[in-house]
Motif scaffolding. Structure first.
Motif, PDB file in Angstrom:
ATOM      1  N   ILE A 114       4.118  -3.253 -10.110  1.00  0.00           N
ATOM      2  CA  ILE A 114       3.037  -3.227 -11.088  1.00  0.00           C
ATOM      3  C   ILE A 114       1.791  -2.632 -10.444  1.00  0.00           C
ATOM      4  N   ASN A 115       1.140  -1.698 -11.140  1.00  0.00           N
ATOM      5  CA  ASN A 115      -0.100  -1.090 -10.667  1.00  0.00           C
ATOM      6  C   ASN A 115      -1.219  -1.380 -11.664  1.00  0.00           C
ATOM      7  N   PRO A 116      -2.092  -2.382 -11.383  1.00  0.00           N
ATOM      8  CA  PRO A 116      -3.182  -2.711 -12.304  1.00  0.00           C
ATOM      9  C   PRO A 116      -4.169  -1.571 -12.520  1.00  0.00           C
ATOM     10  N   ALA A 117      -4.198  -0.610 -11.586  1.00  0.00           N
ATOM     11  CA  ALA A 117      -5.110   0.529 -11.738  1.00  0.00           C
ATOM     12  C   ALA A 117      -4.611   1.519 -12.788  1.00  0.00           C
ATOM     13  N   ARG A 118      -3.454   1.249 -13.319  1.00  0.00           N
ATOM     14  CA  ARG A 118      -2.888   2.105 -14.362  1.00  0.00           C
ATOM     15  C   ARG A 118      -2.640   1.246 -15.600  1.00  0.00           C
ATOM     16  N   PRO A 119      -3.705   0.744 -16.247  1.00  0.00           N
ATOM     17  CA  PRO A 119      -3.556  -0.273 -17.299  1.00  0.00           C
ATOM     18  C   PRO A 119      -2.735   0.188 -18.499  1.00  0.00           C
ATOM     19  N   ALA A 120      -2.753   1.463 -18.813  1.00  0.00           N
ATOM     20  CA  ALA A 120      -1.990   1.932 -19.976  1.00  0.00           C
ATOM     21  C   ALA A 120      -0.490   1.801 -19.721  1.00  0.00           C
ATOM     22  N   VAL A 121      -0.070   2.093 -18.490  1.00  0.00           N
ATOM     23  CA  VAL A 121       1.346   1.974 -18.111  1.00  0.00           C
ATOM     24  C   VAL A 121       1.395   1.332 -16.724  1.00  0.00           C
ATOM     25  N   PRO A 122       1.191  -0.002 -16.642  1.00  0.00           N
ATOM     26  CA  PRO A 122       1.114  -0.649 -15.325  1.00  0.00           C
ATOM     27  C   PRO A 122       2.452  -0.689 -14.589  1.00  0.00           C
ATOM     28  N   LEU A 123       3.571  -0.674 -15.310  1.00  0.00           N
ATOM     29  CA  LEU A 123       4.879  -0.739 -14.669  1.00  0.00           C
ATOM     30  C   LEU A 123       5.208   0.605 -14.025  1.00  0.00           C
ATOM     31  N   THR A 124       5.409   0.605 -12.710  1.00  0.00           N
ATOM     32  CA  THR A 124       5.707   1.854 -11.999  1.00  0.00           C
ATOM     33  C   THR A 124       7.158   1.939 -11.535  1.00  0.00           C
ATOM     34  N   PHE A 125       7.834   0.801 -11.451  1.00  0.00           N
ATOM     35  CA  PHE A 125       9.229   0.798 -11.008  1.00  0.00           C
ATOM     36  C   PHE A 125       9.919  -0.421 -11.581  1.00  0.00           C
ATOM     37  N   ASP A 139       0.832  -1.204   0.000  1.00  0.00           N
ATOM     38  CA  ASP A 139       0.000   0.000   0.000  1.00  0.00           C
ATOM     39  C   ASP A 139       0.865   1.252   0.000  1.00  0.00           C
ATOM     40  N   ALA A 140       0.205   2.372  -0.290  1.00  0.00           N
ATOM     41  CA  ALA A 140       0.860   3.669  -0.167  1.00  0.00           C
ATOM     42  C   ALA A 140       0.885   4.072   1.304  1.00  0.00           C
ATOM     43  N   PHE A 141       1.631   5.142   1.622  1.00  0.00           N
ATOM     44  CA  PHE A 141       1.722   5.580   3.011  1.00  0.00           C
ATOM     45  C   PHE A 141       0.417   6.211   3.499  1.00  0.00           C
ATOM     46  N   ASN A 142      -0.491   6.535   2.546  1.00  0.00           N
ATOM     47  CA  ASN A 142      -1.712   7.248   2.942  1.00  0.00           C
ATOM     48  C   ASN A 142      -2.992   6.558   2.494  1.00  0.00           C
ATOM     49  N   GLY A 143      -2.909   5.277   2.113  1.00  0.00           N
ATOM     50  CA  GLY A 143      -4.136   4.603   1.724  1.00  0.00           C
ATOM     51  C   GLY A 143      -3.897   3.271   1.046  1.00  0.00           C
ATOM     52  N   ASP A 144      -4.984   2.534   0.832  1.00  0.00           N
ATOM     53  CA  ASP A 144      -4.920   1.253   0.145  1.00  0.00           C
ATOM     54  C   ASP A 144      -4.451   1.422  -1.295  1.00  0.00           C
ATOM     55  N   SER A 145      -3.883   0.359  -1.837  1.00  0.00           N
ATOM     56  CA  SER A 145      -3.426   0.354  -3.217  1.00  0.00           C
ATOM     57  C   SER A 145      -3.509  -1.073  -3.745  1.00  0.00           C
ATOM     58  N   VAL A 146      -3.756  -1.210  -5.039  1.00  0.00           N
ATOM     59  CA  VAL A 146      -3.766  -2.542  -5.654  1.00  0.00           C
ATOM     60  C   VAL A 146      -2.392  -2.877  -6.224  1.00  0.00           C
ATOM     61  N   GLU A 147      -1.421  -2.031  -5.987  1.00  0.00           N
ATOM     62  CA  GLU A 147      -0.080  -2.230  -6.537  1.00  0.00           C
ATOM     63  C   GLU A 147       0.597  -3.436  -5.879  1.00  0.00           C
ATOM     64  N   ASN A 201       5.406   9.572 -19.400  1.00  0.00           N
ATOM     65  CA  ASN A 201       6.687   9.100 -19.928  1.00  0.00           C
ATOM     66  C   ASN A 201       6.768   7.600 -19.693  1.00  0.00           C
ATOM     67  N   PRO A 202       6.064   6.801 -20.515  1.00  0.00           N
ATOM     68  CA  PRO A 202       5.917   5.367 -20.248  1.00  0.00           C
ATOM     69  C   PRO A 202       7.183   4.550 -20.448  1.00  0.00           C
ATOM     70  N   ASN A 203       8.168   5.077 -21.146  1.00  0.00           N
ATOM     71  CA  ASN A 203       9.377   4.300 -21.422  1.00  0.00           C
ATOM     72  C   ASN A 203      10.628   5.143 -21.198  1.00  0.00           C
ATOM     73  N   PRO A 204      10.856   5.583 -19.959  1.00  0.00           N
ATOM     74  CA  PRO A 204      12.029   6.428 -19.699  1.00  0.00           C
ATOM     75  C   PRO A 204      13.313   5.621 -19.793  1.00  0.00           C
ATOM     76  N   ALA A 205      14.396   6.319 -20.034  1.00  0.00           N
ATOM     77  CA  ALA A 205      15.699   5.666 -20.053  1.00  0.00           C
ATOM     78  C   ALA A 205      16.077   5.234 -18.638  1.00  0.00           C
ATOM     79  N   PHE A 206      16.820   4.162 -18.535  1.00  0.00           N
ATOM     80  CA  PHE A 206      17.305   3.710 -17.236  1.00  0.00           C
ATOM     81  C   PHE A 206      18.385   4.659 -16.722  1.00  0.00           C
ATOM     82  N   SER A 207      18.332   4.925 -15.432  1.00  0.00           N
ATOM     83  CA  SER A 207      19.491   5.510 -14.751  1.00  0.00           C
ATOM     84  C   SER A 207      20.434   4.353 -14.449  1.00  0.00           C
TER      85      SER A 207
END
Length: 650
Positions: A307-318, A261-269, A361-367
């Protein structure tokens, strides 16, 4: 001055001992995870000197957990087992599998070296390069040593708070196996087993495990459950070519999936973590066993994604990956019956990549970042007079970015009164170059300076009533300069590091802190009557900032007071029952010490009964009084849970 003192101590050790070479002198094994490292004897320690030594010759503070102690604890997570030991605390963002930080004597997670089967687990892609122990389950582990205090000479510059050496099972019989099955609250199930054997030439072991739980909400007041699933595999193979030459391969693999979950609420991530550890080595003895050698290659690969299923267009968050490749040589030379030398060289190459995709920015370069560190070390251990053992060592490191540095360490152990009284003292230095994430991630800062540390401790252990009782007291102290912390950026900030290239970011790492930590460890055990064992420990830790606006404030999430108490009784019918309590004092969730996380006390009940020589049934109630508590503000912790299991050894 300190380095000169340490160098002169090493020289003096040799001069005082005046060694005479003995033809039958044998050097100890040069492998902390080999047959000696996997021994089941609590009175032998391998981590402190990288060789098996009687505990009364060790000047540092150490706790040894054998297979029997691990099984008796019924722990599933390694951090929960470690938290029962002196000066060890952990915090995590929810339940099993979530981000977990392990602190020894108030040090940061990245200041503790964690080893499994001789391989360092620190992840270069994690924040500040520390090891996230959230996925580390007991699995096929049969021995753990917790070495407290700075241990940089033998274990590298990051070994500032301490070293945790974890060893998996090493068979000693021609064929044997194990199986543990348990289940209970929150739809939790855990099954693990292994097979192995030892012959004159070959020693082998394979093991596997699967853990699953529906869990509870990682957010303190959340409504949905955050589950966790973990699959683990491990194995080792050692072949003895002759009495003087052997080769070994060891590997540990873990695959975890955890909801968070996030620090301030539930999350499906949810997050996925794959961790691979591989070691291969050649052991060879020279001079009829007087000089033992080991050449090894260690590899770790950690891959993480959220992965965040609530963001279907860009589910990958990290998305992150960290890899370590290390060549190492270790030699152990028996100078005489009273003097031994341990020395070696290491060459480590680390690299990491990390990115955080966004809908914009769905496909940023890797640091990306990479670094190499080459080092050599040497240590002398000498029993200069009967009972008095002195140890001194030096490590030289050459860092690709931060140049060369020399660290020293010294300790003394004096066993008196036929070994019933042991006086101990140690001093060590630490130097930690900024991690790859701190330098090259989206929060990185290429202008960081290395962290520097001085650490010492001193104490006494006393045994009473022919070994039926023992007690020890240790005072410890650590001073740090240039500690690296995350610095938040506010909107409209004029700090140029908040807007590199004109682009705003939420924060960056910088050298902002001097700290001082001091404290007291009390340990006791008594067996007043047959079958009854009472053990306890208490730790007082005063960990303070000594710089900036937070000077004089307690470091965040560092309890001043911690303690454990366990009362176990083995009944005449074979049943063993245990009541165990753990207390953690209040902590602060911010640098200003204005946000308090309340203290808590947990009580666990455990029982086990051997049906016969093969089977044992066991069960436990965790948090028996259903205490509502937190280790990090706004993150949940498990309530009462009941579990029942069956253990088989054949």
């Amino acid at each position: 001055m300190i380095r000169a003192f340490l160098s002169s101590t090493a020289i003096s050790t040799v001069l005082i001992a005046s060694p005479v070479l003995a033809d039958d002198q044998k050097a100890p094994e040069a492998d902390v995870a080999g047959s000696a490292g996997a021994n089941g004897v609590a009175e032998l320690v391998v981590t402190a000197t990288r060789t098996a030594q009687p505990i009364e010759k060790i000047g540092a503070s150490v706790t040894v957990l054998t297979q029997g102690a691990i099984e008796a604890s019924q722990a599933v997570s390694v951090v929960e087992l470690l938290a029962q030991q002196p000066s060890v605390n952990f915090v995590r963002n929810g339940g099993p599998g979530t981000t977990t930080s392990l602190n020894i004597r108030g040090a940061e997670t990245q200041h503790t070296v964690v080893l499994i089967d001789g391989v360092k687990l620190n992840d270069p892609s994690s924040t500040q390069g520390g090891f996230n122990s959230g996925n580390l389950l007991v699995g096929d582990i049969t021995r753990i040593e917790v070495l407290r205090g700075a241990q940089s000479t033998l274990w590298g510059s990051q070994a500032i708070g301490g070293v945790v050496n974890i060893v998996t099972a090493d068979p000693t019989t021609p064929f044997g196996g194990s199986l543990d099955v348990e289940g209970g609250s929150r739809q939790t199930g855990y099954i693990r087993g292994g097979l192995g054997g030892a012959s004159e030439k070959i020693v082998w072991r394979v093991a596997g495990s699967f853990y699953s739980t529906d869990g509870f909400s990682a957010y303190k007041t959340g409504k949905e459950k955050d589950g966790y699933h973990n699959t683990g595999l491990s194995g080792r193979l050692r072949y003895k070519f002759s009495d003087a030459i052997s080769a070994e391969v060891r590997s540990v693999y873990s695959k975890g999936k955890n909801d968070f979950d996030a620090f301030n609420g539930d999350s499906v991530e949810y997050g996925r973590t794959n961790e691979l550890v591989v070691y291969s080595g050649l052991n060879f003895a020279l001079l009829d066993g007087r000089w033992n050698n080991r050449v090894g290659y260690a590899y770790t690969d950690t891959d993480r994604e959220n992965i965040n299923p609530a963001r279907p267009a860009v589910p990958l968050t990290f998305d992150a990956a960290g890899k370590n490749k290390r060549w190492e040589y270790q030699g152990v030379f028996a100078v005489s019956d009273a003097v031994s030398a341990t020395f070696g060289a290491e060459s480590e190459k680390s690299r990491m990549r990390t990115r955080s995709p966004l809908p914009s920015n769905p496909n940023p370069a890797f640091s990306r970042g990479r670094v190499g560190v080459d080092s050599v070390y040497g240590q002398l251990q000498a029993e200069v007079i009967p009972g008095l053992t002195l140890t001194a060592g030096v490590r030289y490191e050459d860092h690709d970015t931060y140049g060369s540095h020399t660290l020293g360490q010294a300790s003394a152990a004096w066993a008196l009164n036929e070994g019933n009284t042991v006086l101990r003292a140690s001093f060590g230095q630490g130097f930690r170059a900024p991690g790859l994430y701190e330098l090259y991630s989206e929060y990185g800062n290429l202008n960081l300076s290395p962290e520097e540390f001085d650490s010492w401790d001193a104490g006494v252990e006393q045994r009473f009533f022919e070994g039926k009782a023992r007690a020890s007291i240790t005072w410890f102290n650590r001073e740090a300069d240039n500690e690296i912390r995350y610095n938040s950026c506010s909107s409209g900030s004029t700090d140029p590091l908040c807007t590199p290239g004109g682009v705003f970011r939420f924060g960056y790492y910088r050298n902002i802190q001097k700290t001082k930590t001091q404290g007291l460890e009390l340990i006791g055990e008594v067996k007043p009557v047959e079958g009854l064992t009472i053990t306890g420990n208490y730790t007082y830790t005063d960990a303070q900032s000594e710089s900036g606006t937070s000077a004089g404030k307690q470091l965040t999430r560092r309890p001043k007071n911690m303690g454990n108490l366990s009362v176990g009784y083995r009944w005449p019918v074979g049943l063993t029952t245990t009541v165990a309590a753990r207390h953690v004092g209040k902590t602060f969730n911010n640098d200003a010490n204005t946000v308090v996380v309340k203290s808590y006390t947990l009580v666990d009940l455990r029982a086990s009964y051997p049906i016969n020589e093969t089977y044992e049934v066991f069960g436990r109630v965790e948090n028996a009084f259903d205490k509502d508590y937190q280790t990090i503000l706004n993150y949940g912790a498990p309530g009462r849970g009941a579990f029942l299991g069956l253990r088989a050894r054949f």
